[in-house]
Write an enzyme that holds these catalytic residues in place. Structure first.
Site, PDB file in Angstrom:
ATOM      1  N   LYS A 173       0.437  14.483   0.814  1.00 21.88           N
ATOM      2  CA  LYS A 173      -0.910  15.051   0.491  1.00 21.88           C
ATOM      3  C   LYS A 173      -1.027  16.398   0.171  1.00 21.88           C
ATOM      4  O   LYS A 173      -1.849  16.925  -0.395  1.00 21.88           O
ATOM      5  CB  LYS A 173      -1.854  14.428   1.601  1.00 21.88           C
ATOM      6  CG  LYS A 173      -1.671  12.923   1.904  1.00 21.88           C
ATOM      7  CD  LYS A 173      -2.582  12.333   2.893  1.00 21.88           C
ATOM      8  CE  LYS A 173      -2.601  10.962   3.044  1.00 21.88           C
ATOM      9  NZ  LYS A 173      -3.171   9.797   1.954  1.00 21.88           N
ATOM     10  N   HIS A 205       0.891  -1.126   0.081  1.00 19.85           N
ATOM     11  CA  HIS A 205       0.018   0.181  -0.086  1.00 19.85           C
ATOM     12  C   HIS A 205       0.891   1.289   0.068  1.00 19.85           C
ATOM     13  O   HIS A 205       0.208   2.296   0.233  1.00 19.85           O
ATOM     14  CB  HIS A 205      -1.023   0.143   1.346  1.00 19.85           C
ATOM     15  CG  HIS A 205      -2.095  -0.935   1.205  1.00 19.85           C
ATOM     16  ND1 HIS A 205      -3.320  -0.756   0.708  1.00 19.85           N
ATOM     17  CD2 HIS A 205      -1.918  -2.331   1.701  1.00 19.85           C
ATOM     18  CE1 HIS A 205      -3.910  -1.911   0.803  1.00 19.85           C
ATOM     19  NE2 HIS A 205      -3.427  -2.911   1.473  1.00 19.85           N
ATOM     20  N   THR A 254      -8.809   6.890  -2.138  1.00 21.27           N
ATOM     21  CA  THR A 254      -9.907   6.109  -2.387  1.00 21.27           C
ATOM     22  C   THR A 254     -10.862   7.248  -1.930  1.00 21.27           C
ATOM     23  O   THR A 254     -12.279   7.026  -2.306  1.00 21.27           O
ATOM     24  CB  THR A 254     -10.099   5.150  -1.120  1.00 21.27           C
ATOM     25  OG1 THR A 254      -9.821   5.416  -0.151  1.00 21.27           O
ATOM     26  CG2 THR A 254      -9.582   3.522  -1.659  1.00 21.27           C
ATOM     27  N   LYS A 305     -14.595   8.094  -3.597  1.00 18.60           N
ATOM     28  CA  LYS A 305     -16.015   8.234  -2.994  1.00 18.60           C
ATOM     29  C   LYS A 305     -16.655   9.717  -3.164  1.00 18.60           C
ATOM     30  O   LYS A 305     -17.851  10.039  -3.826  1.00 18.60           O
ATOM     31  CB  LYS A 305     -15.656   8.568  -1.467  1.00 18.60           C
ATOM     32  CG  LYS A 305     -15.519   7.002  -0.958  1.00 18.60           C
ATOM     33  CD  LYS A 305     -14.908   7.277   0.705  1.00 18.60           C
ATOM     34  CE  LYS A 305     -14.118   6.017   0.878  1.00 18.60           C
ATOM     35  NZ  LYS A 305     -13.299   6.018   2.066  1.00 18.60           N
ATOM     36  N   LYS A 350      -8.731  13.797   4.467  1.00 15.09           N
ATOM     37  CA  LYS A 350      -7.710  12.487   4.544  1.00 15.09           C
ATOM     38  C   LYS A 350      -6.681  12.788   5.759  1.00 15.09           C
ATOM     39  O   LYS A 350      -6.818  13.764   6.381  1.00 15.09           O
ATOM     40  CB  LYS A 350      -6.901  12.669   3.199  1.00 15.09           C
ATOM     41  CG  LYS A 350      -6.443  13.844   2.538  1.00 15.09           C
ATOM     42  CD  LYS A 350      -5.773  13.851   1.422  1.00 15.09           C
ATOM     43  CE  LYS A 350      -6.690  13.868   0.195  1.00 15.09           C
ATOM     44  NZ  LYS A 350      -6.696  12.449  -0.394  1.00 15.09           N
ATOM     45  N   ARG A 351      -6.013  11.766   5.944  1.00 12.90           N
ATOM     46  CA  ARG A 351      -4.817  12.129   6.993  1.00 12.90           C
ATOM     47  C   ARG A 351      -4.038  13.198   6.676  1.00 12.90           C
ATOM     48  O   ARG A 351      -3.758  13.495   5.324  1.00 12.90           O
ATOM     49  CB  ARG A 351      -3.987  10.894   7.048  1.00 12.90           C
ATOM     50  CG  ARG A 351      -4.850   9.709   7.931  1.00 12.90           C
ATOM     51  CD  ARG A 351      -4.909  10.130   9.303  1.00 12.90           C
ATOM     52  NE  ARG A 351      -3.587  10.220  10.010  1.00 12.90           N
ATOM     53  CZ  ARG A 351      -3.363   9.200  11.004  1.00 12.90           C
ATOM     54  NH1 ARG A 351      -4.231   8.028  11.146  1.00 12.90           N
ATOM     55  NH2 ARG A 351      -2.211   9.297  11.782  1.00 12.90           N
TER      56      ARG A 351
HETATM   57  C1  26V Z   1       1.843   2.422   8.202  1.00 11.29           C
HETATM   58  C2  26V Z   1       2.363   2.189   9.339  1.00 11.29           C
HETATM   59  C3  26V Z   1       3.542   2.187   9.514  1.00 11.29           C
HETATM   60  C4  26V Z   1       4.051   1.789  10.842  1.00 11.29           C
HETATM   61  C5  26V Z   1       3.255   1.891  11.861  1.00 11.29           C
HETATM   62  C6  26V Z   1       1.770   1.797  11.835  1.00 11.29           C
HETATM   63  C7  26V Z   1       1.572   2.066  10.148  1.00 11.29           C
HETATM   64  C8  26V Z   1       0.078   2.053  10.050  1.00 11.29           C
HETATM   65  C9  26V Z   1      -0.336   2.104   8.825  1.00 11.29           C
HETATM   66  C10 26V Z   1       0.231   2.237   7.911  1.00 11.29           C
HETATM   67  C11 26V Z   1      -0.152   2.350   6.539  1.00 11.29           C
HETATM   68  C12 26V Z   1       0.607   2.984   5.500  1.00 11.29           C
HETATM   69  C13 26V Z   1      -0.107   2.401   4.030  1.00 11.29           C
HETATM   70  C14 26V Z   1      -1.297   3.091   3.660  1.00 11.29           C
HETATM   71  O1  26V Z   1      -2.279   3.462   4.598  1.00 11.29           O
HETATM   72  N1  26V Z   1      -1.573   3.455   2.189  1.00 11.29           N
HETATM   73  C15 26V Z   1      -2.676   3.887   1.890  1.00 11.29           C
HETATM   74  O2  26V Z   1      -3.395   2.866   1.504  1.00 11.29           O
HETATM   75  C16 26V Z   1      -4.601   3.078   0.932  1.00 11.29           C
HETATM   76  C17 26V Z   1      -5.622   1.850   0.450  1.00 11.29           C
HETATM   77  O3  26V Z   1      -4.817   1.272  -0.435  1.00 11.29           O
HETATM   78  C18 26V Z   1      -4.452   3.805  -0.432  1.00 11.29           C
HETATM   79  O4  26V Z   1      -5.466   4.505  -1.153  1.00 11.29           O
HETATM   80  C19 26V Z   1      -3.526   5.204  -0.014  1.00 11.29           C
HETATM   81  O5  26V Z   1      -3.117   5.976  -1.172  1.00 11.29           O
HETATM   82  C20 26V Z   1      -2.205   4.600   0.736  1.00 11.29           C
HETATM   83  O6  26V Z   1      -1.666   5.996   0.997  1.00 11.29           O
END
Ligand code: 26V
Length: 816
Positions: A552, A358, A654, A658, A546-547
């Site tokens: 972003k 992701h 995403t 929406k 968004k976050r």
């Molecule tokens: C990363 C980490 C890093 C370590 C600590 C905890 C933690 C928790 C979550 C994440 C997720 C990072 C990746 C992410 O959220 N990607 C997003 O995924 C979406 C669904 O595929 C996508 O639409 C977004 O563009 C993408 O940034």
């Protein structure tokens, strides 16, 4: 029971209020009503749930397990009613009883067991799997605290704990009889048996009990109910231990229990920077060990097939690397418990796991220190070590051309375990989440892996459930669409394309206009109730939700707002289309710059909203505590969908899908799924600006971008940056110096200044287009028409046929 009419539903509610809440309708609060209706729905769900499980068992179907550290499910009552076919009847019944249905649904706590896109995607996938009748289930963690609640105090983000389980959560069922044990730490003893095989014994391990709580995942108008199983960590035999031990041991036992319960204590709120925290590693192993145990035991118990057939009946999708320890854990079970040899176990493993990536942001790629893994999971470490040895030997001997690349390919390098590499090596499928993202994986980030395993890589562009994100949140638009093209689109969202025929139909465009106006009025009053800010529904609602992350580029957005403000101050008579800028964003608690940006947005909002000279032309609203429920309020009212990440950085996005589905027009860079939106609707029906991914990557590789040059030549930019320091938007000078220096001293790592000019231009085009009502509405309709592709039903169908190789269980009756 089956409900034929609202009257019957009224009776059921009255009964439930008495039985479950000891209340009459007169004394009932919205919350009482919420519990009463939930109880009715749950009874309905339960029998179909049992039936679904029985059919899966009888037919010995191949099952999909979606392993994820996050499931951002939001509220469930309204969507469960919708999917059961009871929403209209319930709305009628609640109204008849003198309640506002929306208020009753809002009494449910929003379950925020995820950070953002990745967690919400998992929730949409569950909805689509059940609605398409795929036997697919979620496995996650029942965090006692969800993502923090955000408050804005004097412009600053404050985090409050989200104790979502304070009051009973009606959708979960605790399954004590299916609890399993998970072991951490200890020592591993290796014994050679007489036949030469190895046996591994574990000593002095810490034992944790994983207790499952099941949540029903209700399919839309079918009898399918799948399961989201969330694990809670408890201390085994705690009561027994504590009663048999006196004195100091009593406290020791309590402390021990506390540290065990911490494993499912809270969701890590940082989705941008990976941090090697021991507790997070414990959470990850806890999830995978408990889930695999339960998957295997239900396979054995229900299917009664030899374990060698497991890979025919089970496929496990790993949502990012967070649950990738499932790979060595599965190897451990097969070898140490089921007595398979390495080669057979490895073959099976590689047929069971599929991995979704992701992000390509290097800061977010997970790496665990070897020492930590060795200490916490000694046996798992041995297996990872062996996987690495075998992989490296294979490269060395069979791919000598890649020898020099080994440090960038090995699972273990610089004393760290590279989880993404392990996930690629141990699974049969690796997918990115939008075309450009998969291309970047194949051609840049994972290019050597792609040469090694070309057949393993595929793209699966994300999607969203059109049931929640259109049918449920925007009933007027959904109704208008059905009145115009019929109802087939609900089951087959690609049918939305029929709307194209009406994209120039004046009477239809008027109706679309009315719907949007109505939704904007609703949002306007919502904003007023929440913030006291008056907004004009006739203004352009320009939305970025968004976050908060530098890539972003909320900063670019607010720079544009400041620029507009400056222009209006210089030229108060300027004829502009009034604009309302709406933001929603949480920053990771330790992400300093992100929090500064939140403060800047809020302070700018304060100055602009209170400036009488421009009051009707520009408004800025920051809605606190952005979450699924807030998104549901905002999205139907959006005119402009801001998707302005630095090209190449947003894997998919995403929110873009929406808002498109709700008739907003994307103002965005050529990044993530925006590119695929453009491929459908065409450049004319979007506002595209900024550097391309190739250009961004070129600058990263070859340099050549100097932010200060833009500061020197572009006086609009200089003015804004200087305002950051002169106190124009702060209570003191230099308040935003960190943002200032990030741009000028760190050379603007996300190209905010570089894209500024083209962003302003794009906004000018937005204004022109908005002035021409019919052109605008026709763009909006075109976007809705093409949005069917972004239903997660399409995504899930692709996963099912191209990765999971499963077919839907057809031929089931309607639930109602
Ligand atoms: C990363 C980490 C890093 C370590 C600590 C905890 C933690 C928790 C979550 C994440 C997720 C990072 C990746 C992410 O959220 N990607 C997003 O995924 C979406 C669904 O595929 C996508 O639409 C977004 O563009 C993408 O940034």
């Amino acid at each position: 029971m089956n409900f034929q009419s609202a009257d019957q539903f009224v009776d059921a509610i009255v009964e439930k209020l008495k039985a479950a809440r000891r209340k009459t309708v007169e004394d009932a609060s919205n919350r009482d009503m919420f519990y009463a209706v939930s109880a009715i729905v749950k009874e309905r769900i339960n029998s179909a749930w049992v039936e679904t499980q029985t059919i899966y068992k009888q037919k010995k179907v191949r099952q999909i397990y979606y392993l994820s550290m996050e499931f951002l499910i939001g509220r469930l009552l309204e969507s469960n009613l919708l999917n059961c076919g009871l929403l209209d009847i319930c709305n009628e019944a609640l109204t008849a009883l003198g309640f506002q249905p929306k208020e009753v649904y809002a009494a449910e706590h929003d379950a925020g067991l995820g950070n953002g896109g990745l967690g919400r995607l998992a929730a949409c996938f569950l909805d689509s799997m059940a609605s398409l009748q795929f036997p697919g289930h979620g496995c996650g963690i029942r965090y006692r605290y969800g993502l923090f609640e955000q408050r804005i105090i004097q412009g600053n983000q404050i985090e409050l704990p989200d104790y979502w389980l304070k009051e009973e959560y009606p959708w979960e069922t605790r399954k004590d009889e299916e609890a399993v044990e998970v072991q951490f730490g200890g020592e591993v003893e290796m014994l050679t048996k007489i036949d030469g095989s190895l046996e591994f014994r574990y000593h002095n391990t810490d034992k944790v009990m994983a207790v499952p709580y099941d949540i029903a995942v209700v399919g839309y108008h079918n009898k399918t109910i799948n399961t989201l199983r969330l694990w809670s960590a408890e201390s085994p035999d705690f009561e027994q231990n504590i009663s048999s031990q006196g004195g100091a041991k009593y406290y020791h036992e309590l402390e021990h229990q506390h540290s065990i319960e911490q494993i499912s204590g809270f969701l890590y709120p940082d989705d941008s920077v990976y941090e090697g925290k021991l507790l997070r590693l414990k959470q990850q192993y806890f999830l995978v060990a408990a889930s695999l145990k339960s998957i295997l035991s239900s396979f054995k118990k229900n299917y009664r097939l030899p374990l060698t057939q497991l890979q025919e009946k089970v496929v496990v999708q790993i949502n990012d690397t967070h649950p990738s320890l499932a790979i060595p854990e599965f190897m451990r079970i097969l070898m140490d418990e089921e007595r398979f040899g390495w080669d057979d176990a490895w073959k099976m493993t590689q047929q069971v796991f599929a991995y979704t990536n992701h992000t390509t942001l290097s800061e977010a790629l997970e790496k665990w220190p070897v020492e930590m893994m060795k200490q916490l999971l000694p046996r798992i470490y041995m297996i990872i070590h062996e996987m690495n040895e075998r992989f490296c030997k294979n490269i060395w001997f069979d791919h000598p051309e890649l020898r020099d690349e080994l440090p960038g390919l090995a699972i273990i390098a610089d004393n760290q375990i590279h989880m993404a590499r392990m996930a690629v090596i141990g699974s049969f499928s690796v997918n990115g989440v939008a075309r450009i993202h998969t291309d970047i994986l194949k051609n840049q980030e994972m290019k050597h892996f792609y040469t090694l395993f070309p057949d393993r890589f595929r793209n699966k562009t994300n999607g969203i459930t059109h049931r929640r994100w259109l049918l449920q949140v925007n009933p007027r638009l959904a109704g208008l669409v059905s009145d115009t093209i019929g109802k087939k689109w609900v089951k087959q969202p690609s049918k939305l394309i029929s709307l194209l025929r009406y994209s120039k139909d004046a009477s239809f465009l008027n109706k679309i206009d009315d719907v949007k106006k109505h939704n904007k009025q609703l949002l306007s009053s919502f904003i007023y109730t929440k913030t006291g800010i008056m907004t004009d529904p006739a203004s352009i609602f320009d939305v970025q939700i968004k976050r908060l992350h530098e890539y972003k580029r909320q900063l670019l957005n607010i720079f544009h707002v400041i620029h507009l403000y400056n222009e209006l101050k210089d030229n108060p008579a300027m004829n502009v289309v009034p604009r309302t800028f709406i933001f929603g964003a949480k920053a990771a608690p330790s992400y300093h710059l992100a929090k500064e940006i939140i403060k800047l947005i809020n302070q700018t909002a304060f100055i602009i909203n209170n400036d009488k000279t421009i009051s009707e032309k520009l408004k800025v609203v920051f809605l606190e505590n952005y979450n699924v429920s807030l998104a549901e309020h905002i999205i139907p009212a959006a005119d402009i969908s801001e998707q302005i990440s630095t090209a190449s950085k947003e894997a998919s996005g995403t929110g873009n899908m929406k808002m498109m589905m709700n008739g907003a027009i994307t103002l965005g860079t050529l990044d993530g799924a925006n590119i695929e939106i453009k491929a459908l609707v065409g450049e004319k029906n979007m506002f595209i600006f900024g550097l391309t991914a190739e250009e961004v990557l070129y600058y990263y590789q070859h340099g050549g971008y100097v932010a200060r040059d833009i500061y020197e030549v572009d006086e609009r930019v200089r003015r804004i940056l200087d305002q950051l320091n002169d106190g124009a938007f702060g209570s003191q000078e230099m308040e935003f110096k960190d943002i200032y220096y990030n741009i000028l001293s760190h050379n603007d790592p996300y190209f905010v200044l570089k894209d500024f000019d083209s962003y302003i231009e794009a906004h000018e085009l937005v204004e022109q287009a908005y002035r021409d009502r019919n052109t605008w509405l026709s763009m909006s309709v075109t976007n809705i028409a093409y949005s069917g592709k972004f239903s997660s039903d399409r995504t899930i169908q692709e996963y099912a046929s191209e990765i999971w190789r499963v077919r839907p269980i057809k031929g089931w009756k309607f639930l109602i």
